[in-house]
Design a protein around this motif. Structure first.
Motif, PDB file in Angstrom:
ATOM      1  N   HIS A 150       0.878  -1.175   0.000  1.00 33.83           N
ATOM      2  CA  HIS A 150       0.000   0.000   0.000  1.00 33.83           C
ATOM      3  C   HIS A 150       0.909   1.217   0.000  1.00 33.83           C
ATOM      4  O   HIS A 150       1.964   1.186   0.646  1.00 33.83           O
ATOM      5  CB  HIS A 150      -0.883  -0.037   1.254  1.00 33.83           C
ATOM      6  N   ILE A 151       0.518   2.282  -0.694  1.00 34.78           N
ATOM      7  CA  ILE A 151       1.444   3.410  -0.792  1.00 34.78           C
ATOM      8  C   ILE A 151       1.537   4.236   0.496  1.00 34.78           C
ATOM      9  O   ILE A 151       2.503   4.951   0.690  1.00 34.78           O
ATOM     10  CB  ILE A 151       1.127   4.324  -2.006  1.00 34.78           C
ATOM     11  N   VAL A 152       0.564   4.107   1.373  1.00 34.72           N
ATOM     12  CA  VAL A 152       0.637   4.830   2.651  1.00 34.72           C
ATOM     13  C   VAL A 152       0.869   3.873   3.821  1.00 34.72           C
ATOM     14  O   VAL A 152       1.645   4.177   4.737  1.00 34.72           O
ATOM     15  CB  VAL A 152      -0.662   5.651   2.888  1.00 34.72           C
ATOM     16  N   ALA A 309      -0.896  14.354 -11.272  1.00 35.69           N
ATOM     17  CA  ALA A 309      -1.426  15.203 -10.193  1.00 35.69           C
ATOM     18  C   ALA A 309      -1.596  14.431  -8.890  1.00 35.69           C
ATOM     19  O   ALA A 309      -1.895  15.000  -7.847  1.00 35.69           O
ATOM     20  CB  ALA A 309      -2.762  15.802 -10.612  1.00 35.69           C
ATOM     21  N   CYS A 310      -1.396  13.137  -8.947  1.00 34.67           N
ATOM     22  CA  CYS A 310      -1.599  12.275  -7.765  1.00 34.67           C
ATOM     23  C   CYS A 310      -0.687  12.696  -6.613  1.00 34.67           C
ATOM     24  O   CYS A 310       0.507  12.906  -6.804  1.00 34.67           O
ATOM     25  CB  CYS A 310      -1.307  10.821  -8.160  1.00 34.67           C
ATOM     26  N   ILE A 311      -1.265  12.815  -5.416  1.00 31.17           N
ATOM     27  CA  ILE A 311      -0.451  13.168  -4.249  1.00 31.17           C
ATOM     28  C   ILE A 311      -0.155  11.936  -3.380  1.00 31.17           C
ATOM     29  O   ILE A 311       0.286  12.057  -2.252  1.00 31.17           O
ATOM     30  CB  ILE A 311      -1.093  14.307  -3.415  1.00 31.17           C
ATOM     31  N   ARG A 312      -0.417  10.748  -3.937  1.00 27.91           N
ATOM     32  CA  ARG A 312      -0.080   9.481  -3.279  1.00 27.91           C
ATOM     33  C   ARG A 312      -0.667   9.380  -1.867  1.00 27.91           C
ATOM     34  O   ARG A 312       0.033   9.047  -0.907  1.00 27.91           O
ATOM     35  CB  ARG A 312       1.450   9.307  -3.193  1.00 27.91           C
ATOM     36  N   CYS A 313      -1.964   9.676  -1.784  1.00 28.52           N
ATOM     37  CA  CYS A 313      -2.612   9.610  -0.473  1.00 28.52           C
ATOM     38  C   CYS A 313      -3.131   8.206  -0.170  1.00 28.52           C
ATOM     39  O   CYS A 313      -3.372   7.854   0.979  1.00 28.52           O
ATOM     40  CB  CYS A 313      -3.761  10.608  -0.408  1.00 28.52           C
ATOM     41  N   GLY A 314      -3.366   7.409  -1.210  1.00 22.54           N
ATOM     42  CA  GLY A 314      -3.829   6.029  -1.013  1.00 22.54           C
ATOM     43  C   GLY A 314      -5.333   5.894  -0.846  1.00 22.54           C
ATOM     44  O   GLY A 314      -5.838   4.776  -0.675  1.00 22.54           O
ATOM     45  N   ALA A 315      -6.074   7.004  -0.913  1.00 22.43           N
ATOM     46  CA  ALA A 315      -7.529   6.919  -0.683  1.00 22.43           C
ATOM     47  C   ALA A 315      -8.216   6.052  -1.727  1.00 22.43           C
ATOM     48  O   ALA A 315      -9.173   5.339  -1.427  1.00 22.43           O
ATOM     49  CB  ALA A 315      -8.135   8.324  -0.674  1.00 22.43           C
ATOM     50  N   CYS A 316      -7.732   6.116  -2.962  1.00 22.84           N
ATOM     51  CA  CYS A 316      -8.397   5.329  -4.020  1.00 22.84           C
ATOM     52  C   CYS A 316      -8.183   3.834  -3.786  1.00 22.84           C
ATOM     53  O   CYS A 316      -9.038   3.021  -4.144  1.00 22.84           O
ATOM     54  CB  CYS A 316      -7.927   5.759  -5.405  1.00 22.84           C
ATOM     55  N   ALA A 369     -13.239   9.249  -4.175  1.00 28.20           N
ATOM     56  CA  ALA A 369     -12.371   9.376  -2.996  1.00 28.20           C
ATOM     57  C   ALA A 369     -11.190  10.301  -3.239  1.00 28.20           C
ATOM     58  O   ALA A 369     -10.588  10.817  -2.293  1.00 28.20           O
ATOM     59  CB  ALA A 369     -11.849   7.996  -2.590  1.00 28.20           C
ATOM     60  N   CYS A 370     -10.836  10.504  -4.485  1.00 32.94           N
ATOM     61  CA  CYS A 370      -9.579  11.205  -4.799  1.00 32.94           C
ATOM     62  C   CYS A 370      -9.643  12.687  -4.428  1.00 32.94           C
ATOM     63  O   CYS A 370     -10.521  13.407  -4.907  1.00 32.94           O
ATOM     64  CB  CYS A 370      -9.273  11.051  -6.291  1.00 32.94           C
ATOM     65  N   PRO A 371      -8.709  13.172  -3.608  1.00 32.00           N
ATOM     66  CA  PRO A 371      -8.765  14.574  -3.179  1.00 32.00           C
ATOM     67  C   PRO A 371      -8.463  15.554  -4.298  1.00 32.00           C
ATOM     68  O   PRO A 371      -8.761  16.740  -4.161  1.00 32.00           O
ATOM     69  CB  PRO A 371      -7.694  14.651  -2.083  1.00 32.00           C
ATOM     70  N   VAL A 372      -7.856  15.079  -5.380  1.00 33.39           N
ATOM     71  CA  VAL A 372      -7.594  15.992  -6.502  1.00 33.39           C
ATOM     72  C   VAL A 372      -8.423  15.595  -7.729  1.00 33.39           C
ATOM     73  O   VAL A 372      -8.127  16.005  -8.844  1.00 33.39           O
ATOM     74  CB  VAL A 372      -6.084  16.076  -6.830  1.00 33.39           C
ATOM     75  N   ASN A 375      -9.584  11.651 -12.765  1.00 36.18           N
ATOM     76  CA  ASN A 375     -10.611  10.826 -13.402  1.00 36.18           C
ATOM     77  C   ASN A 375     -10.029   9.438 -13.716  1.00 36.18           C
ATOM     78  O   ASN A 375      -9.717   9.110 -14.868  1.00 36.18           O
ATOM     79  CB  ASN A 375     -11.146  11.500 -14.668  1.00 36.18           C
ATOM     80  N   ILE A 376      -9.895   8.637 -12.669  1.00 37.97           N
ATOM     81  CA  ILE A 376      -9.244   7.335 -12.807  1.00 37.97           C
ATOM     82  C   ILE A 376     -10.033   6.401 -13.740  1.00 37.97           C
ATOM     83  O   ILE A 376      -9.439   5.797 -14.640  1.00 37.97           O
ATOM     84  CB  ILE A 376      -9.029   6.702 -11.414  1.00 37.97           C
ATOM     85  N   PRO A 377     -11.374   6.263 -13.577  1.00 40.42           N
ATOM     86  CA  PRO A 377     -12.087   5.338 -14.468  1.00 40.42           C
ATOM     87  C   PRO A 377     -11.907   5.699 -15.941  1.00 40.42           C
ATOM     88  O   PRO A 377     -11.734   4.826 -16.781  1.00 40.42           O
ATOM     89  CB  PRO A 377     -13.550   5.489 -14.035  1.00 40.42           C
TER      90      PRO A 377
HETATM   91  S1  SF4 Z   1      -6.882   9.050  -4.362  1.00 38.68           S
HETATM   92 FE1  SF4 Z   1      -6.083  10.378  -5.991  1.00 38.68          FE
HETATM   93  S2  SF4 Z   1      -4.343  11.434  -5.054  1.00 38.68           S
HETATM   94 FE2  SF4 Z   1      -4.829   9.699  -3.716  1.00 38.68          FE
HETATM   95  S3  SF4 Z   1      -3.478   8.033  -4.431  1.00 38.68           S
HETATM   96 FE3  SF4 Z   1      -5.417   7.788  -5.529  1.00 38.68          FE
HETATM   97  S4  SF4 Z   1      -5.157   8.963  -7.436  1.00 38.68           S
HETATM   98 FE4  SF4 Z   1      -3.523   9.593  -6.037  1.00 38.68          FE
END
Ligand code: SF4
Length: 471
Positions: A150-152, A309-316, A369-372, A375-377
Motif C-alpha cells: 500500500h502506498i501509505v 497530479a496524484c499526491i499518493r494519499c492512497g484513498a483510491c 475518494a480522490c482529493p484531486v 478521473n481514474i475510471p
Molecule cells: S486518491 Fe487520488 S491522489 Fe490519492 S493516491 Fe489515488 S489517485 Fe492519487
C-alpha cells in the motif's frame, strides 16, 4: 519476491483464497476509508477545497519545467546540491557516487515510494552500503524481505499476529500480543540505527519551488531523525511533486492527511531547505536533492498527464473493491490499486502490465475518494482502448460484433432471441436446471460469475404487448 504486473490474474486468484489477507485488508481498508469520510465530513466545503487542490496541481503541471528550474536555483542558493536523474539507474548511481565521495556506508531512510520505485536497496547492498528502513511499516517489510502492499500503509496485508511471528523468528523478540510492545521493540533497534548512521535518506511529499523546500509528512518522527541527525541527507523526489507556492502547499497539505489516514494533520510536517546554516546547531552538513524523472516526462506529454497530479494519499486504494479483495501485492508493482493500475503501465510500458487496466469494476469509488479528483475510471478505459491491439483475436472479434450489434436495434433484438433460445437448448442438453457454466470459448466468463437466465419474454416483446398502443 518478484514483481510482475502481468501476473495480476494469477496473483489475485491466490490472494482471494488467503483468509488472513482478507482479514487484514478488511480491517485496513475499512478503517482508513471510514476515517477519511469522517475527516471530510467535518469540512465546511470539501468539494471546494478539492477543486482548489486540483487546480493547484494542474497549474503546477502546466508550468513543470520552469518550476523545476526554480527549485534547482533555490536549493543551490540555500547551499544544497541538485542532481537530475532521467531514470532509476541514474538516480541510484548518483546515490552511490555521493556515498563514495563522502565515505558513507551506513544509512537510515524514512518512507519513500520513489526509492521503492527505483529498487534502491539491492543496489546499495551490492555497493557495500547498508540501509535501514525506519518507518515501522517499511521496516517490517524489510525484515520480511518483501515489498510494501500500500502506498501509505506498507504492511496493510499483514495482521498483528503475523508481525509478531516475524519479529520473533527474525529478530528474536519475546512473545507478546501487544502492538505497543512490538513497536517499542522495533523502536529500540531503530534508535541505535539513527545514532550510528552517517547518512539519511527521504523522499518528498511536496517540493515548494519559490523557496526550494522539500516537505515530508509523517506520523512516527522517523522522518525527522533520518534527515536531521546524520551529517548527509539525500532526498529522492519525483518531479511531479512540485508546487509553485506555499499557498498551494497549504491547500494540498490539508487534504493529504485527511485522505490518507483520516487525520486533520499528520503528527510531523518536516521541511528542508538545504543543509544546516552556520547558526543552526542541528541538521545535516550536506543536502542533496535528486529530481527523479523515470518515465514521468513521457506521461507528461500524453493524454494521461493528469495522473501526475496524484499526491499518493492512497484513498483510491482503500475505496476500491478490487484492492479491498486482492491487496497490493497482486498488482506486481510498488504502485497498486486504481492509481497503480494507471501509473504502472505508463511507467513500465503497457505491454508489461496488460491486466492492470482491467483490474477495476469502473464503479467510480476511486474518483469519488480522490482529493484531486483524478478521473481514474476514464483513464483506465483509455488504457483498455490502447491495449485493444494486444488482445487475443477472439476477444477483438467478439467486441467488434458486440459493438455492431448494439448499434443496430434489429440485430440487437434478434441476437437476444438467439442467445435466449441457445442457452435454453444448452441447459436442456446438459441436463442442468440453470446454465451455470458456459461452454468454451465463453467458459472464462462463468469461471467467476453467475450466468443469469434469460427472461421468458424479452423487454421488447413485453413493451410491444403492454405499452405498444400508448407509444
Ligand atoms: S486518491 Fe487520488 S491522489 Fe490519492 S493516491 Fe489515488 S489517485 Fe492519487
Amino acid at each position: 519476491m518478484e514483481l510482475n504486473p502481468n501476473r495480476f490474474n494469477q496473483q489475485a486468484i491466490i490472494a482471494l483464497e488467503d483468509i488472513q489477507l482478507k482479514t487484514a485488508l478488511d480491517r485496513g481498508t475499512g478503517n482508513a476509508d471510514g476515517r477519511r469520510r469522517q475527516a471530510f465530513a467535518e469540512l465546511d466545503d470539501a468539494y471546494a477545497l478539492r477543486m482548489q487542490a486540483r487546480g493547484a496541481k494542474l497549474r503546477a503541471l502546466a508550468d513543470l519545467p520552469e518550476l523545476l528550474e526554480k527549485m534547482e536555483q533555490q536549493v543551490t542558493a540555500n547551499g544544497g546540491h541538485v542532481l537530475w536523474a532521467s531514470d532509476g539507474e541514474e538516480a541510484k548511481q548518483h546515490i552511490v557516487d555521493i556515498c563514495r565521495k563522502h565515505g558513507l556506508t551506513r544509512g537510515v531512510k524514512s518512507k519513500s515510494m520513489a526509492t521503492e520505485e527505483i529498487g534502491l536497496l539491492p543496489t546499495l547492498e551490492a555497493a557495500g552500503i547498508s540501509m535501514v528502513e525506519t518507518d515501522l511499516g517499511e521496516y517490517i517489510v524489510q525484515v520480511n524481505d518483501s515489498h510494501p502492499s500500500h502506498i501509505v500503509m506498507p504492511v496493510m496485508h499483514m495482521t498483528k499476529e503475523q508481525v509478531r511471528d516475524l519479529f520473533m523468528e527474525k529478530l528474536g523478540m519475546e512473545h507478546t500480543n501487544e502492538a505497543s510492545d512490538m513497536t517499542a521493540f522495533a523502536r529500540k533497534i531503530l534508535r541505535e540505527e539513527f545514532l550510528s548512521a552517517d547518512f539519511g535518506m527521504s523522499g518528498g511529499n511536496f517540493m515548494i519551488a519559490e523557496t526550494g523546500t522539500v516537505v515530508i509528512v509523517t506520523n512516527e518522527g522517523n522522518g525527522r531523525l533520518s534527515t536531521g541527525m546524520p551529517p548527509v541527507h539525500i532526498a529522492v523526489v519525483g518531479i511531479e511533486k512540485i508546487v509553485p507556492t506555499w499557498e498551494d502547499f497549504a491547500t494540498l497539505v490539508q487534504l493529504l492527511p485527511r485522505s490518507g489516514t483520516g487525520q486533520r494533520m499528520t503528527v510531523y510536517v518536516n521541511m528542508f531547505n538545504g543543509p544546516a546554516r552556520t547558526d543552526e546547531p542541528d541538521g545535516p552538513q550536506e543536502f542533496y536533492l535528486i529530481l527523479l524523472d523515470n518515465g514521468r516526462s513521457s506521461i507528461y506529454a500524453t493524454e494521461y498527464a493528469e495522473a501526475l497530479a496524484c499526491i499518493r494519499c492512497g484513498a483510491c486504494l482503500n475505496a476500491c473493491p478490487v484492492y479491498q479483495n486482492v491487496g497490493g501485492h497482486s498488482y506486481g508493482s510498488v504502485y497498486s490499486g486504481p492509481i497503480g493500475a494507471i501509473v504502472t503501465p505508463l511507467l513500465k510500458g503497457i505491454e508489461n502490465a496488460v491486466p492492470l487496466p482491467f483490474a477495476s469494476s469502473l464503479c467510480g469509488a476511486c474518483k469519488a475518494a480522490c482529493p484531486v479528483e483524478i478521473n481514474i475510471p476514464d483513464m483506465l478505459l483509455k488504457l483498455r482502448r490502447d491495449l485493444e491491439d494486444e488482445q487475443e483475436p477472439l476477444w477483438q472479434v467478439g467486441m467488434k460484433a458486440w459493438r455492431f450489434g448494439n448499434a443496430h436495434p434489429l440485430l440487437y433484438e434478434l441476437g437476444g432471441k438467439a442467445a435466449s433460445l441457445g442457452t435454453r437448448a444448452l441447459t436442456q442438453l446438459t441436463g442442468q436446471d440453470k446454465l451455470d457454466n458456459l461452454p468454451y470459448p465463453l467458459s472464462g466468463w462463468t469461471d467467476y460469475r453467475d450466468f443469469p437466465s434469460f427472461a421468458e419474454k424479452s423487454f421488447h416483446d413485453w413493451w410491444r404487448q403492454n405499452r405498444g398502443a400508448e407509444s
